[in-house]
Design a protein around this motif. Structure first.
Motif, PDB file in Angstrom:
ATOM      1  N   SER A 202       0.853  -1.190   0.000  1.00  0.00           N
ATOM      2  CA  SER A 202       0.000   0.000   0.000  1.00  0.00           C
ATOM      3  C   SER A 202       0.885   1.235   0.000  1.00  0.00           C
ATOM      4  O   SER A 202       1.914   1.261   0.681  1.00  0.00           O
ATOM      5  CB  SER A 202      -0.880   0.000   1.245  1.00  0.00           C
ATOM      6  N   LYS A 206       0.663   5.689   6.671  1.00  0.00           N
ATOM      7  CA  LYS A 206       0.502   4.643   7.689  1.00  0.00           C
ATOM      8  C   LYS A 206      -0.463   5.068   8.785  1.00  0.00           C
ATOM      9  O   LYS A 206      -0.635   6.253   9.051  1.00  0.00           O
ATOM     10  CB  LYS A 206       1.852   4.240   8.256  1.00  0.00           C
ATOM     11  N   SER A 207      -1.078   4.041   9.417  1.00  0.00           N
ATOM     12  CA  SER A 207      -2.136   4.321  10.387  1.00  0.00           C
ATOM     13  C   SER A 207      -1.611   5.089  11.593  1.00  0.00           C
ATOM     14  O   SER A 207      -2.251   6.005  12.090  1.00  0.00           O
ATOM     15  CB  SER A 207      -2.757   3.013  10.850  1.00  0.00           C
ATOM     16  N   TYR A 274       0.584  -2.918  12.133  1.00  0.00           N
ATOM     17  CA  TYR A 274       1.148  -2.384  10.890  1.00  0.00           C
ATOM     18  C   TYR A 274       0.995  -3.381   9.739  1.00  0.00           C
ATOM     19  O   TYR A 274       0.972  -3.004   8.584  1.00  0.00           O
ATOM     20  CB  TYR A 274       2.621  -2.011  11.058  1.00  0.00           C
ATOM     21  N   THR A 276      -0.781  -6.103   7.304  1.00  0.00           N
ATOM     22  CA  THR A 276      -2.125  -6.420   6.799  1.00  0.00           C
ATOM     23  C   THR A 276      -2.153  -7.908   6.416  1.00  0.00           C
ATOM     24  O   THR A 276      -1.129  -8.601   6.509  1.00  0.00           O
ATOM     25  CB  THR A 276      -2.444  -5.583   5.547  1.00  0.00           C
ATOM     26  N   ASP A 277      -3.308  -8.354   5.946  1.00  0.00           N
ATOM     27  CA  ASP A 277      -3.412  -9.760   5.519  1.00  0.00           C
ATOM     28  C   ASP A 277      -2.408 -10.060   4.405  1.00  0.00           C
ATOM     29  O   ASP A 277      -1.811 -11.132   4.380  1.00  0.00           O
ATOM     30  CB  ASP A 277      -4.838 -10.081   5.049  1.00  0.00           C
ATOM     31  N   SER A 279       0.470  -8.600   3.953  1.00  0.00           N
ATOM     32  CA  SER A 279       1.814  -8.700   4.582  1.00  0.00           C
ATOM     33  C   SER A 279       2.000 -10.102   5.154  1.00  0.00           C
ATOM     34  O   SER A 279       3.068 -10.714   4.999  1.00  0.00           O
ATOM     35  CB  SER A 279       1.973  -7.698   5.723  1.00  0.00           C
ATOM     36  N   LYS A 280       0.954 -10.600   5.817  1.00  0.00           N
ATOM     37  CA  LYS A 280       1.064 -11.934   6.452  1.00  0.00           C
ATOM     38  C   LYS A 280       1.182 -13.031   5.402  1.00  0.00           C
ATOM     39  O   LYS A 280       1.909 -14.011   5.591  1.00  0.00           O
ATOM     40  CB  LYS A 280      -0.129 -12.178   7.380  1.00  0.00           C
ATOM     41  N   PRO A 306       2.659  -1.775   6.020  1.00  0.00           N
ATOM     42  CA  PRO A 306       2.420  -3.130   5.509  1.00  0.00           C
ATOM     43  C   PRO A 306       3.386  -3.576   4.407  1.00  0.00           C
ATOM     44  O   PRO A 306       3.366  -4.737   4.012  1.00  0.00           O
ATOM     45  CB  PRO A 306       1.012  -3.023   4.926  1.00  0.00           C
ATOM     46  N   THR A 356      -3.542  -3.422  -2.924  1.00  0.00           N
ATOM     47  CA  THR A 356      -4.637  -4.209  -2.339  1.00  0.00           C
ATOM     48  C   THR A 356      -5.965  -3.493  -2.573  1.00  0.00           C
ATOM     49  O   THR A 356      -5.999  -2.282  -2.682  1.00  0.00           O
ATOM     50  CB  THR A 356      -4.449  -4.361  -0.825  1.00  0.00           C
TER      51      THR A 356
END
Ligand code: DP6
Length: 356
Positions: A202, A206-207, A274, A276-277, A279-280, A306, A356
Motif C-alpha cells: 500500500s 501509515k495508520s 502495521y 495487513t493480511d 503482509s502476512k 504493511p 490491495t
C-alpha cells in the motif's frame, strides 16, 4: 550554485533510503532523538528510491519556508528547527560566534524536498528526507563534522542514511547524545550479490506514525523490556554475518527482529497493527519457499507499515519474482509498472507493486 554576489546561495543534494534489519523502536530522549537500542540497516541504491533537496538562502527572502513534494509545509516543526539551529550553531562556532560578520546566518532559507516514492507509507521516506536536509544545509553553511548526529535530530533512522552499504547506529550512552551516531559496518561493494525486493502493499499514509507508535510501545508494552535486552546480541551476530556474508544467519536474524518489533507493537495498548493480511501472506510465502528449498534463501522485514522488504541473493531473484507474480498477479492496468528496477546493479531495490 554558490553566488554570494547575486545574493543567493543554493545547494541541491540527494540521499538514499535505508531499511533496518535490526529495528530502532523507542527513544530514551525525545528532544535529542536518542534510542533505547542500537540498530543496523542496509542503504539502498539511489537509482530507484531517493530524496532530493534544494536549500537556498538569500537576504531577499522575508522568512524561512519549505515545500515537500511541491506542497508548502510549516517550518514550525520542532525537528526541522532543531536540525537547522544545530547546523547554524556549527557555523557560529566556526566563525567564533561572530554573527555580525557572517551575513549568511541572518539570511532566511527556502527548502524544497521531493521523494521519488510514497511519503509516510513506511518506505523510510523520512530517513532519506532528513539525511538529505542535514547534508544540504551542511553544504549551504559550509560546515563539516559528523552529520549523522544532525540528521538524527530530524528523524532517528535518518542518521543511518548518511552512509552507504551496511550501517550501525550506536545508541550511545552519553546524556548529551554525542556518542549516538552511525558508522559504516561494510561498504556498498562488500556484498554485491545481495538484492532487495520492495513489495509495495500500500502507498497510503501509515495508520500510526513511528514517533507516536514507539512512544505508545515504550509506555505500555511489557515485552519491550525483554526486546531491549535481546537487541545487543542480535546486533553483534548480524554484524558478524554481514562481514562473513553469511546469508542464512543474516536472513534469520532479520526476520526474527522484524517479528519481535511487530510483537511489541501488538503488545502495546491499544495494540498497533502495521501488518495487513497481504503482509502476512508474504511472510507465509517466504517461509514456505525457504522450507521447500531446505535452506533460508529469502528474508522479509517490515517497518511501520504493511510493505515488505525482501533480502535475497541475485541468483534467486528470478525464482522469487515469478512466485510473487504467481501468488499476487498484477492487475491488467499495472502490467507495465508491476516490476520496476530489474536492471539496476548492486544493493538495488526492485520495486514490486502489490496493490490491495
Ligand atoms: C520501524 O526514524 O521514522 O522504521 O525518530 O520518531 O522520526 P522518528 O522515527 P523513525 O522510525 C523508524 C522506525 C522503523 C525502524 C527503523 O528504521 O529502524
Amino acid at each position: 550554485m554558490d553566488n554570494m554576489e547575486d545574493n543567493i546561495k543554493c545547494v541541491t543534494c540527494t540521499a538514499p533510503v535505508n531499511i533496518a534489519v535490526i529495528k530502532y523502536w523507542g527513544k530514551r530522549d525525545e528532544e535529542l532523538v536518542l534510542p533505547v537500542n542500537s540498530s543496523v540497516s542496509v542503504t539502498l541504491d539511489q537509482a530507484q528510491l531517493r530524496a532530493k533537496t534544494t536549500v537556498m538562502a538569500s537576504p531577499s527572502f522575508p522568512n524561512d519556508r519549505m515545500w515537500l513534494n511541491g506542497k508548502e509545509q510549516s517550518m514550525d516543526s520542532k525537528r526541522i528547527q532543531n536540525l537547522l539551529n544545530e547546523i547554524k550553531q556549527w557555523r557560529k562556532e566556526k566563525h567564533n560566534g561572530d554573527t555580525c560578520t557572517d551575513g549568511l546566518l541572518m539570511w532566511k532559507v527556502h527548502i524544497c524536498s521531493e521523494n521519488n516514492f510514497p511519503t509516510a507509507a513506511g518506505l523510510a521516506s523520512s530517513a532519506a528526507g532528513y539525511a538529505c536536509l542535514a547534508y544540504s544545509l551542511a553544504k549551504l553553511y559550509n560546515v563539516e563534522g559528523d552529520l549523522s548526529a544532525i540528521a538524527r535530530r530530524g528523524s532517528g533512522s535518518a542518521c543511518r542514511s548518511m552512509y552507504g552499504g551496511f550501517v550501525e547506529w550506536d545508541m550511545g550512552s552519553q546524556e548529551d547524545g554525542s556518542d549516538s551516531v552511525s558508522r559504516q559496518i561494510a561498504s556498498e561493494n562488500h556484498w554485491p550479490e545481495l538484492r532487495v525486493l520492495l513489495l509495495v502493499v500500500s502507498d497510503q499514509q501509515k495508520s500510526m506514525g513511528s514517533t507516536e507508535g514507539m512512544q505508545a510501545t515504550l509506555k505500555t508494552s511489557q515485552l519491550m523490556d525483554r526486546r531491549i535486552q535481546c537487541v545487543p546480541e542480535s546486533v553483534e551476530k548480524i554484524k558478524e554475518a554481514i562481514l562473513k556474508k553469511d546469508f542464512k544467519t543474516f536472513a534469520e536474524i532479520t526476520m526474527k527482529d522484524s517479528n519481535q518489533f511487530h510483537a511489541v507493537c501488538l503488545d502495546s495498548c491499544p495494540p498497533i497493527f502495521y501488518l495487513t493480511d497481504v503482509s502476512k501472506q508474504i511472510i507465509q510465502l517466504v517461509h514456505a519457499f525457504n522450507s521447500s528449498c531446505g535452506i533460508t534463501k529469502v528474508a522479509y522485514t517490515f517497518d511501520a507499515g504493511p510493505n515488505a522488504c525482501l533480502y535475497l541473493l541475485e541468483e534467486d531473484v528470478g525464482r522469487v519474482l515469478s512466485l510473487i507474480c504467481h501468488f499476487f498477479p498484477p492487475d491488467k492496468d499495472d502490467l507495465n509498472t508491476f516490476v520496476q528496477g530489474l536492471q539496476t546493479p548492486s544493493i538495488s531495490p526492485l520495486k514490486v507493486l502489490l496493490w490491495t
